[in-house]
Scaffold this active site. Structure first.
Site, mmCIF file in Angstrom:
data_model
loop_
_atom_site.group_PDB
_atom_site.id
_atom_site.type_symbol
_atom_site.label_atom_id
_atom_site.label_comp_id
_atom_site.label_asym_id
_atom_site.label_seq_id
_atom_site.Cartn_x
_atom_site.Cartn_y
_atom_site.Cartn_z
ATOM 1 N N ASP A 32 10.285 -40.784 98.142
ATOM 2 C CA ASP A 32 9.690 -40.815 99.473
ATOM 3 C C ASP A 32 10.755 -41.390 100.419
ATOM 4 O O ASP A 32 11.839 -41.818 99.999
ATOM 5 C CB ASP A 32 8.383 -41.621 99.488
ATOM 6 C CG ASP A 32 7.491 -41.208 100.660
ATOM 7 O OD1 ASP A 32 8.009 -40.596 101.623
ATOM 8 O OD2 ASP A 32 6.285 -41.496 100.629
HETATM 9 C C1 BGC Z 1 5.614 -40.246 103.801
HETATM 10 C C2 BGC Z 1 5.735 -38.931 103.054
HETATM 11 C C3 BGC Z 1 6.456 -37.919 103.908
HETATM 12 C C4 BGC Z 1 7.807 -38.483 104.294
HETATM 13 C C5 BGC Z 1 8.665 -37.534 105.114
HETATM 14 C C6 BGC Z 1 6.923 -40.701 104.381
HETATM 15 O O1 BGC Z 1 6.752 -41.780 105.240
HETATM 16 O O2 BGC Z 1 5.095 -41.225 102.923
HETATM 17 O O3 BGC Z 1 4.454 -38.488 102.700
HETATM 18 O O4 BGC Z 1 6.593 -36.720 103.227
HETATM 19 O O5 BGC Z 1 7.598 -39.664 105.056
HETATM 20 O O6 BGC Z 1 8.187 -37.346 106.381
#
Ligand code: BGC
Length: 766
Positions: free
Chosen positions: A309
């Protein structure tokens, strides 16, 4: 005894045969064995790996937020504090230091970047363009939790398909979706992205969404986008419902509750998995070899790509798990995270770690191979521009078909919670209607959280929807009455005056878009005080009130809102929110959704979910509750449980038939109930089958959903609804985590919700 293979184990866990067709096809299970990369590409991939420098390899396993073309936005890297402009990123692409970018700015940006990648970088490897396409691209569908309330996986597949068609036309190859986290704590704001509290519904929606995004003609189709099952694992179980918080659940809970939707997503062929931010009993998921390697790779045989993530490897330092950047990189990478999102750690530290022998080159090659395989499967080696087409980007979005689907999906996501005295549906003529509340007009609070590409200006509000539905729009007035969290001077007086001058009040209250989604945890899942004051004042006029809730989670309802004769859960419904709500209000469409999460009485019941255990001192019905599992202030039950949702018909359940009442060996038990509509309107009923294992070697939930069927009933119509139960539908994971079905008595309900009696009886498994 031979161990069942992980695949057959997954197949056994699929659930009631009546719905097994959605998920259990062996062909799909085979997909989870590993991505099929055309042979011609294997040689090419190996050749590239042999020719890549270690820096180029570290670049391939790095993805960064896109800096937008034209310098409109600079991408900030929170781990280094550095900002890169679009020019900086083009230079990185030229040097082979980026595997992909995410959340970019459409086809023209992608075209420029891809051109540099395939023409000017040394090895000419195409870039991957990723994005968070959570519930639509430019046509915005209901937030995924709302859509799960349709209890219609086919609908979820169709909306994901349209999202993929639109996104892929703007150059996007890979979506960071679906989120398949089971969410049982309404305080957590990210429940909106998933399918709610139930494991069966979670599995079916995970399966459908993966299939929708990836399409059915292969990932190399120009309108397919690779799916990413996230966030692995148990991100929804953060203590106190606090986003990013620690998780400490047993392996049993992981395997029974949190893992199955991931298994369903992989069975459906999901090309990638995202590791979650949270720790699991002391080990952050991002650096958890048991989770990412033992379970995901060895047990489930997943051979696709695992991405971190956003800066999650960097966060290992704040977790107190890694001392510095270099250690964080090593731990995440060796645990099984192939690609690092946004920290730049892999790019900075993998070359040194490999040089010093702390990370084997073979592991780096494996991760690079997975990135390149995904690119190959997406057809990018054959045509790196296959999804990049500025003309298609304009033509294929927000088409009449897509907007019609958005309207239909929104209608099918609205839950009729209450309808005292049959206040709904409303007449379309002859009544003066006052629309009151901060959600009745304006386009700001419709599409919901997690929209990278949807715009408010494209959404249709309630006032517009209602005016279009009634025969005389001049009879409709609209007053905000209050802001969402802050009163407006004179607002309540104006609202009361409007209510007095009307025959019917439609009161739209709830949460702002900002109050749910990522990092938006709440301690109190109620409607803000400013709106409660408005509701109380309007209720005192004595006018009939229809409450429309706007919300990203289950709410605890109080006072005038709870007492209102009619209540509809209208979540965040997307582009066609207003017209779809009007369709339901005026009975142009009959409500057919059911709650995918339980609405508790009070915030303090969180986490409240229907499939809880009985305890040794269950809460008895009736007043004598001393020394039983109850709260002083609220019932230990839901106000509106999972599965609840009314229709405009009058539905009754009767005539349960369990045949011989026995399920023997490899046989079946057929459970039939008679469902009747004695009302004046057509209805769609979601008939739900729940089971309880009365006594087992491990305690089982008070009820578990095993199957459901959506049936249409005309006024006066009666239908027999049958479900077939097999032995495996009654199994659970034994002490060794292998499925067992233990002989004994089971209770069964065919019911309209998880806490309604419906019809029930017992049978025996022998
Ligand atoms: C989130 C993810 C997301 C990623 C990219 C993160 O803060 O937890 O679910 O895909 O950002 O935007």
């Amino acid at each position: 005894m031979p161990q069942p293979s992980p695949l057959s184990r997954r197949a056994m866990m699929i659930g009631a045969s009546a719905v097994a067709a959605w998920v259990s096809a062996p062909a799909r299970a085979l997909l989870a064995q590993g991505p099929a990369v055309p042979n011609s590409h294997n040689a090419r991939i190996e050749d590239l790996i042999a020719r890549m420098s270690v820096e180029e390899k570290a670049g391939q396993v790095t993805i960064m937020a896109a800096a937008w073309a034209g310098g409109a936005a600079n991408a900030l890297n929170p781990s280094s504090g550095a900002k890169s402009s679009f020019r900086d990123q083009l230079a990185e692409v030229r040097r082979g230091r980026l595997g992909g970018v995410f959340n970019g700015n459409g086809a023209e940006m992608a075209r420029q970047m891809q051109t540099i990648a395939v023409r000017q970088s040394r090895l000419k490897i195409p870039l991957l363009f990723a994005a968070d396409i959570i519930h639509g691209f430019r046509t915005i569908f209901p937030m995924p939790l709302a859509e799960a309330g349709s209890f219609d996986p086919d609908l979820a597949e169709r909306t994901a398909r349209v999202a993929a068609v639109e996104a892929s036309s703007a150059g996007i190859d890979w979506t960071f979706a679906p989120m398949v986290d089971i969410a049982r704590d309404a305080r957590w704001g990210r429940g909106i992205e998933g399918a709610g509290e139930d494991v069966l519904l979670g599995r079916l929606m995970a399966d459908a969404r993966v299939r929708g995004f990836q399409g059915r003609s292969g990932l190399d189709a120009s309108d397919a986008v690779a799916a990413c099952a996230k966030h692995f694992a148990a991100y929804g179980a953060g203590e106190g419902g606090l986003d990013y918080n620690s998780v400490d659940v047993s392996e049993r809970t992981l395997r029974e509750i949190y893992f199955p939707p991931f298994e369903a997503a992989l069975d459906a062929g999901a090309a990638s998995v995202m590791a979650s931010f949270n720790e699991l009993s002391g080990i952050p998921a991002t650096a958890n070899p048991w989770l990412l390697t033992d379970v995901l790779r060895r047990e489930w045989k997943f051979n696709g790509l695992v991405v971190s993530d956003y800066t999650a490897d960097f966060e290992l330092i704040d977790h107190g798990f890694a001392a510095d950047e270099r250690e964080a990189t090593r731990l995440a990478f060796l645990a099984g995270v192939d690609m690092s999102m946004q920290s730049g750690f892999y790019l900075r530290h993998l070359p040194g770690l490999v040089k010093d022998g702390e990370v084997p080159m073979a592991r780096l090659d494996e991760a690079v191979r997975r990135v390149l395989s995904l690119k190959a499967r997406l057809g990018l080696f054959d045509d790196p521009f296959r999804r990049i087409d500025p003309a298609r980007e304009k033509e294929r979005v927000r088409t009449p078909d897509h907007l019609a689907l958005a309207r239909d999906a929104a209608r099918r996501s609205i839950v009729l919670l209450k309808n005292k005295g049959d206040l709904l549906p409303l007449p379309r003529s002859g009544k003066r209607i006052a629309l009151i509340g901060p959600f009745v007009q304006g386009q700001r609070e419709l599409i919901g959280p997690w929209n990278v590409y949807g715009t408010d200006a494209d959404a249709v509000d309630l006032l517009t929807g209602v005016r279009a539905a009634v025969s005389d729009p001049s009879l409709v007035t609209a007053v905000d009455g209050t802001g969402i969290e802050t009163p407006i001077a004179g607002g309540i007086d104006a609202a009361v005056a409007a209510a007095r001058a009307a025959d019917i009040v439609i009161l739209a209250v709830g949460e702002s878009q900002k109050m749910s989604g990522e990092a938006q945890s709440r301690t109190d899942i109620t409607i803000p005080p400013a709106q409660m004051a408005l509701a109380e004042a309007v209720a005192k006029t004595g006018k009939p009130i229809v409450v429309l809730l706007r919300h990203g989670r289950a709410l605890a309802l109080h006072g005038a809102i709870k007492q209102a004769p009619a209540i509809l859960a209208t979540w965040f419904l997307g582009s066609m929110s207003g017209p779809a709500t009007a369709d339901i209000l005026f009975g142009l469409t009959n409500p057919s959704a059911r709650l995918p999460v339980s609405f508790p009485h009070e915030s303090g019941q969180a986490p409240y979910y229907y499939a809880h255990k009985n305890t040794g001192r269950p809460n008895p019905p009736g007043p004598l509750k001393e020394y039983k599992a109850h709260y002083r202030e609220a019932p230990n039950a839901a106000l509106y449980p999972f599965g609840h949702g009314l229709t405009y018909g009058k539905i009754s359940y009767g005539g349960l038939d369990l045949g011989s009442g026995k399920l023997t060996g490899d046989g079946e038990l057929k459970a039939t109930a008679t469902i009747r509509n004695t009302g004046r309107y057509e209805a769609v009923e979601v008939v739900q089958l729940y089971v309880r294992d009365i006594a087992a070697s491990l305690t089982r939930p008070v009820r578990e959903l095993k199957a459901f069927q959506r049936i249409a009933l005309k006024p006066g119509e009666t239908k027999q609804v049958s479900f077939i139960l097999k032995r495996e539908d009654l199994s659970f994971l034994g002490n060794d985590f292998r499925p067992i079905a233990e002989p004994g008595a089971f209770q069964l309900w065919i019911a309209p919700s998880a806490e309604a009696e419906g019809v029930s009886g017992t049978f025996r498994l022998t």
